[in-house]
Design an enzyme around this catalytic site. Structure first.
Site, PDB file in Angstrom:
ATOM      1  N   GLU A 264      12.843   3.595 -43.632  1.00 38.03           N
ATOM      2  CA  GLU A 264      13.362   4.437 -44.727  1.00 38.03           C
ATOM      3  C   GLU A 264      12.609   5.755 -44.642  1.00 38.03           C
ATOM      4  O   GLU A 264      11.505   5.888 -45.167  1.00 38.03           O
ATOM      5  CB  GLU A 264      13.092   3.757 -46.082  1.00 38.03           C
ATOM      6  CG  GLU A 264      13.802   2.439 -46.271  1.00 38.03           C
ATOM      7  CD  GLU A 264      15.277   2.603 -46.624  1.00 38.03           C
ATOM      8  OE1 GLU A 264      15.711   3.735 -46.893  1.00 38.03           O
ATOM      9  OE2 GLU A 264      15.984   1.589 -46.640  1.00 38.03           O
ATOM     10  N   CYS A 298      12.694  11.565 -51.341  1.00 43.49           N
ATOM     11  CA  CYS A 298      13.381  11.581 -50.047  1.00 43.49           C
ATOM     12  C   CYS A 298      14.813  12.053 -50.242  1.00 43.49           C
ATOM     13  O   CYS A 298      15.424  12.596 -49.327  1.00 43.49           O
ATOM     14  CB  CYS A 298      13.344  10.209 -49.407  1.00 43.49           C
ATOM     15  SG  CYS A 298      13.867   8.914 -50.532  1.00 43.49           S
TER      16      CYS A 298
HETATM   17  P1  NAD Z   1       3.829   9.501 -44.327  1.00 43.03           P
HETATM   18  O1  NAD Z   1       4.758   9.360 -43.175  1.00 43.03           O
HETATM   19  O2  NAD Z   1       2.718  10.467 -44.209  1.00 43.03           O
HETATM   20  O3  NAD Z   1       3.175   8.074 -44.683  1.00 43.03           O
HETATM   21  C1  NAD Z   1       3.972   6.974 -45.058  1.00 43.03           C
HETATM   22  C2  NAD Z   1       3.217   5.693 -44.828  1.00 43.03           C
HETATM   23  O4  NAD Z   1       3.095   5.467 -43.427  1.00 43.03           O
HETATM   24  C3  NAD Z   1       1.783   5.697 -45.375  1.00 43.03           C
HETATM   25  O5  NAD Z   1       1.480   4.432 -45.929  1.00 43.03           O
HETATM   26  C4  NAD Z   1       0.969   5.936 -44.143  1.00 43.03           C
HETATM   27  O6  NAD Z   1      -0.348   5.469 -44.275  1.00 43.03           O
HETATM   28  C5  NAD Z   1       1.765   5.109 -43.139  1.00 43.03           C
HETATM   29  N1  NAD Z   1       1.483   5.377 -41.731  1.00 43.03           N
HETATM   30  C6  NAD Z   1       1.372   6.568 -41.108  1.00 43.03           C
HETATM   31  N2  NAD Z   1       1.075   6.383 -39.801  1.00 43.03           N
HETATM   32  C7  NAD Z   1       1.006   5.050 -39.598  1.00 43.03           C
HETATM   33  C8  NAD Z   1       0.719   4.240 -38.463  1.00 43.03           C
HETATM   34  N3  NAD Z   1       0.446   4.759 -37.279  1.00 43.03           N
HETATM   35  N4  NAD Z   1       0.734   2.902 -38.608  1.00 43.03           N
HETATM   36  C9  NAD Z   1       1.018   2.345 -39.802  1.00 43.03           C
HETATM   37  N5  NAD Z   1       1.274   3.057 -40.917  1.00 43.03           N
HETATM   38  C10 NAD Z   1       1.268   4.404 -40.820  1.00 43.03           C
HETATM   39  O7  NAD Z   1       4.742   9.865 -45.600  1.00 43.03           O
HETATM   40  P2  NAD Z   1       4.309  10.325 -47.057  1.00 43.03           P
HETATM   41  O8  NAD Z   1       3.814  11.734 -47.007  1.00 43.03           O
HETATM   42  O9  NAD Z   1       3.465   9.282 -47.710  1.00 43.03           O
HETATM   43  O10 NAD Z   1       5.722  10.289 -47.818  1.00 43.03           O
HETATM   44  C11 NAD Z   1       6.671  11.319 -47.774  1.00 43.03           C
HETATM   45  C12 NAD Z   1       7.754  11.042 -46.759  1.00 43.03           C
HETATM   46  O11 NAD Z   1       8.348   9.774 -47.015  1.00 43.03           O
HETATM   47  C13 NAD Z   1       8.899  12.039 -46.833  1.00 43.03           C
HETATM   48  O12 NAD Z   1       9.319  12.331 -45.542  1.00 43.03           O
HETATM   49  C14 NAD Z   1       9.978  11.288 -47.600  1.00 43.03           C
HETATM   50  O13 NAD Z   1      11.278  11.752 -47.356  1.00 43.03           O
HETATM   51  C15 NAD Z   1       9.778   9.899 -47.077  1.00 43.03           C
HETATM   52  N6  NAD Z   1      10.313   8.888 -47.988  1.00 43.03           N
HETATM   53  C16 NAD Z   1      11.459   8.235 -47.628  1.00 43.03           C
HETATM   54  C17 NAD Z   1      12.041   7.320 -48.487  1.00 43.03           C
HETATM   55  C18 NAD Z   1      13.310   6.614 -48.138  1.00 43.03           C
HETATM   56  O14 NAD Z   1      13.604   5.600 -48.770  1.00 43.03           O
HETATM   57  N7  NAD Z   1      14.090   7.077 -47.169  1.00 43.03           N
HETATM   58  C19 NAD Z   1      11.431   7.035 -49.716  1.00 43.03           C
HETATM   59  C20 NAD Z   1      10.252   7.695 -50.047  1.00 43.03           C
HETATM   60  C21 NAD Z   1       9.705   8.630 -49.163  1.00 43.03           C
END
Ligand code: NAD
Length: 513
Positions: A264, A298
Site C-alpha cells: 500500500e 496517501c
Molecule cells: P516510509 O516509506 O518512509 O516508511 C514506511 C514504513 O516502512 C516504516 O515503518 C519504515 O520503517 C518501513 N521501512 C522502510 N524501509 C524498510 C526496510 N528496508 N525494511 C522494512 N521496513 C522498512 O513512509 P512514511 O514516510 O512513514 O509514510 C508516508 C508514505 O506512505 C507516503 O508515500 C504515503 O503515500 C504512503 N502511505 C500509503 C498508504 C496506502 O494505503 N497506500 C497509506 C498510508 C501512507
C-alpha cells in the site's frame, strides 16, 4: 511536559517505554510543539527472533479456534478501542499532528474494521464447484497463513495496523507489527489495548504460549529488524504501507524468497472538474482532499484538472478558501490544518514549491513565504499552497508525491485528454471526477477511464470507508486492504476434491492402466 498528565498516559504504560535519556531508544516528539512525548526502546534482531517464535507457537492453537470465536475476541478488542477512543485520538494527534477530529476519526476506522472483521468471522466463504467426474465433489476452503508481518507508515499510525490486524486475527493468524519509528507510542498504545483484552478474555486459553503473542510488536530500525523481517521465510505475508521507494525494496526482497507481499504505497491523486460540475461541491471536496491532514494522506488530492470554462473560478474560489483555513494547534477547536510531521517534510515542501516556480508555474497562495511565516515556530507548520500550471506544461515535480499540502491546477479542454493526463503518472491510488453529466461520469468509470484503485464521482479523493477494498495500481503497489474480499490476502486457498464413488476416474477422460 509531564507525560503522566497526558490523556493517554495509561495507554503507554509498557516496559518498552523508557526515559528519553536512555541509550538505544527512539524519542517521540509532538510535531506541533517539538516537545518530547516519550521514548521507546529500540529492539534487536534477537528480540525479533523471540517474538516470531512466540507468535508461531500461539498461532498453532489460535488457528484451531473456530473463526466466530476468534471474531468474539476481535469484537471485544473493537469495544476496547471504543472505550479508549478519545485517549487514542489525542495520542494520534499529539504524535502524528493531524487535527483531533481526524485523530478520533482514525480510531473510529479501527472500531469499524473490528466490527467488519467480527461479521467476517462467520463469512470466510469458499466456493463449491461441479466436478467433471461422477460421484466427486469439489470445493475450496480457506486456511490461515500463519504469522504475518505488518509494516506501517507514520501518517495512519493506528488505523493501518487495525485494518491488517483485525482481519488477520479473525482469519486465524498471529502477527508481528513493525511501526514507523516516527510514531512508536501509537503502536505501543494499540498493542496495549489488544493485550489487555487478550489477558482478560476467557475464550482462548492455549495449552502452550501466551494469547498476547498473537499481536506482537517490534520497535526496530529498518536496516536491522526491518531487513530481517522482510527476508524471514517464516512470515508468509508482509503487508507494507509506506512510500513507493520502500515498497519497491520490500516487494523485491519478499519476492526473492517467493513470499507474498501486500503493498500500500504512495499516491498522486487527481480530481477532474468538468464544465457541468457543481462548484460548491468541488470546493468542499477539494479542500478536504488537498488540505486535510496537512496533505499527508496517501489519498490527498495533489492535482486538479479543470475544464477551461471553470478553471479561473475554481482557482479563485480555492485561493479564497485557502486563505481562511485555520492553521495551528491540532488539538484546538476549529483548527483545520496542523503541522507536518518533521523538518524534513517542511524542507521537501519548500523544495517542491521552488522547483514548480523554476518550471514556470504560478504560486497562487501559500508558497515559500507561507512556510517562512512559521520559521520561528517550534511546530512544523506550513501554509497550504496552490500552484497553477501553465497551459500545455506538465512539470516533473507535480508527477511525484510531495507529502505536504501542495495542489497543482491544470487546465484542459477535452475530457479524454484530462483522463489521459490524470493516468499518466506512475502512481494509481485514488481519483475523482466532479460532474453533473452522467455520460462524463460513466466515461470516467469505464475501462478506458481512471486507472486507479479508487474512482469517485462528486466526492474527493480522500476519506475512504472501510467497507471497500482499499489500495491502488502501478507504483502504489497493487495491494488491497480493509473491506470487500481483502480478507483473502490473509489466508491460503485450498482446492479439495472428494471421491465418494467406487472407481478412480481421471480428469480430462485420461485412461491410465
Ligand atoms: P516510509 O516509506 O518512509 O516508511 C514506511 C514504513 O516502512 C516504516 O515503518 C519504515 O520503517 C518501513 N521501512 C522502510 N524501509 C524498510 C526496510 N528496508 N525494511 C522494512 N521496513 C522498512 O513512509 P512514511 O514516510 O512513514 O509514510 C508516508 C508514505 O506512505 C507516503 O508515500 C504515503 O503515500 C504512503 N502511505 C500509503 C498508504 C496506502 O494505503 N497506500 C497509506 C498510508 C501512507
Amino acid at each position: 511536559m509531564n507525560v503522566q498528565t497526558l490523556p493517554f498516559a495509561h495507554l503507554i504504560d509498557h516496559p518498552l517505554v523508557v526515559d528519553p535519556s536512555s541509550d538505544n531508544c527512539v524519542v517521540s516528539t509532538n510535531p506541533a510543539t517539538g516537545q518530547t512525548l516519550g521514548a521507546v526502546k529500540i529492539q534487536s534482531t534477537a528480540d525479533y527472533e523471540d517474538l516470531v517464535k512466540r507468535a508461531q507457537l500461539v498461532q498453532k492453537e489460535w488457528r484451531m479456534l473456530p473463526a466466530p470465536k476468534r471474531g468474539e475476541i476481535v469484537r471485544r478488542i473493537g469495544n476496547a478501542f471504543r472505550e479508549e477512543e478519545q485517549a487514542l485520538g489525542a495520542l494520534v494527534t499529539m504524535e502524528m499532528g493531524k487535527i483531533y477530529p481526524e485523530g478520533v476519526g482514525e480510531v473510529v476506522e479501527c472500531i469499524d474494521i473490528a466490527d467488519f472483521a467480527v461479521g467476517l468471522s462467520r463469512q470466510l466463504y469458499g466456493l463449491t464447484m461441479t466436478s467433471e467426474r461422477p460421484q466427486h465433489r469439489m470445493y475450496e476452503q480457506w486456511h490461515p497463513l500463519g504469522t504475518i508481518g505488518i509494516i506501517t507508515a507514520f501518517n495512519f499510525p493506528v488505523a493501518v495496523w487495525a485494518w491488517n490486524a483485525m482481519l488477520a486475527a479473525v482469519c486465524g493468524n498471529s502477527m508481528i507489527w513493525k511501526p514507523s519509528l516516527v510514531t512508536p507510542l501509537c503502536a505501543v498504545a494499540m498493542t496495549n489495548v489488544a493485550h489487555r483484552v487478550m489477558k482478560e478474555q476467557d475464550i482462548f486459553k492455549p495449552t502452550q504460549g501466551d494469547p498476547c503473542d498473537l499481536f506482537g510488536l517490534i520497535i526496530g530500525t529498518d536496516d536491522q529488524v526491518g531487513e530481517t523481517m522482510i527476508a524471514d521465510r517464516r512470515l508468509p505475508l508482509i503487508s507494507a504501507t509506506g512510500s513507493c521507494r520502500m515498497g519497491r525494496h520490500v516487494g523485491t526482497q519478499v519476492a526473492k524468497r517467493l513470499g507474498r507481499s501486500l503493498l500500500e504505497l504512495g499516491g498522486n491523486n487527481a480530481i477532474i472538474i468538468t464544465e457541468s460540475a457543481d462548484l460548491d461541491l468541488v470546493l468542499r471536496g477539494v479542500l478536504f482532499g488537498a488540505v486535510g491532514t496537512a496533505g499527508q494522506r496517501c489519498t490527498s488530492t495533489r492535482r486538479l484538472f479543470c475544464h477551461s470554462s471553470v478553471v479561473d473560478e475554481v482557482a479563485s474560489r480555492l485561493v479564497k478558501a485557502y486563505e481562511q483555513v485555520p492553521i495551528g494547534d491540532p488539538m484546538a477547536d476549529g483548527t483545520l490544518v496542523g503541522p507536518l510531521i518533521n523538518e524534513q517534510s517542511v524542507a521537501n515542501m519548500r523544495a517542491a514549491i521552488t522547483s514548480a516556480g523554476e518550471q514556470g508555474c504560478d504560486i497562487l497562495c501559500g508558497g515559500v513565504e507561507g512556510i517562512d511565516r512559521y520559521a520561528d515556530d517550534a511546530g512544523h507548520y506550513v501554509t497550504p499552497t496552490i500552484v497553477r500550471v501553465p497551459a500545455g506544461s506538465d512539470p516533473a515535480i507535480a508527477r511525484d508525491e510531495t507529502f505536504a499540502p501542495v495542489l497543482y491546477i491544470y487546465e484542459y479542454s477535452d475530457l479524454d485528454e484530462a483522463i489521459e493526463a490524470q493516468n499518466s503518472v506512475d502512481q494509481g491510488l485514488s481519483s475523482a471526477i466532479f460532474t453533473d453529466s452522467m455520460r462524463q461520469a460513466e466515461r470516467f468509470l469505464s475501462h478506458n477511464g481512471s486507472d486507479c484503485g479508487i474512482a469517485n464521482v462528486n466526492i474527493g479523493t480522500s476519506g475512504a470507508e472501510i467497507g471497500g477494498a482499499f489500495g491502488g495500481e502501478k507504483d502504489t503497489g497493487g495491494g488491497r486492504e480493509s473491506g470487500s474480499d481483502s480478507w483473502r490476502q490473509y489466508m491460503r486457498r485450498q482446492t479439495c476434491t472428494l471421491n465418494w464413488g467406487d472407481d478412480v476416474p481421471l480428469a480430462q477422460g485420461i485412461e491410465f492402466g
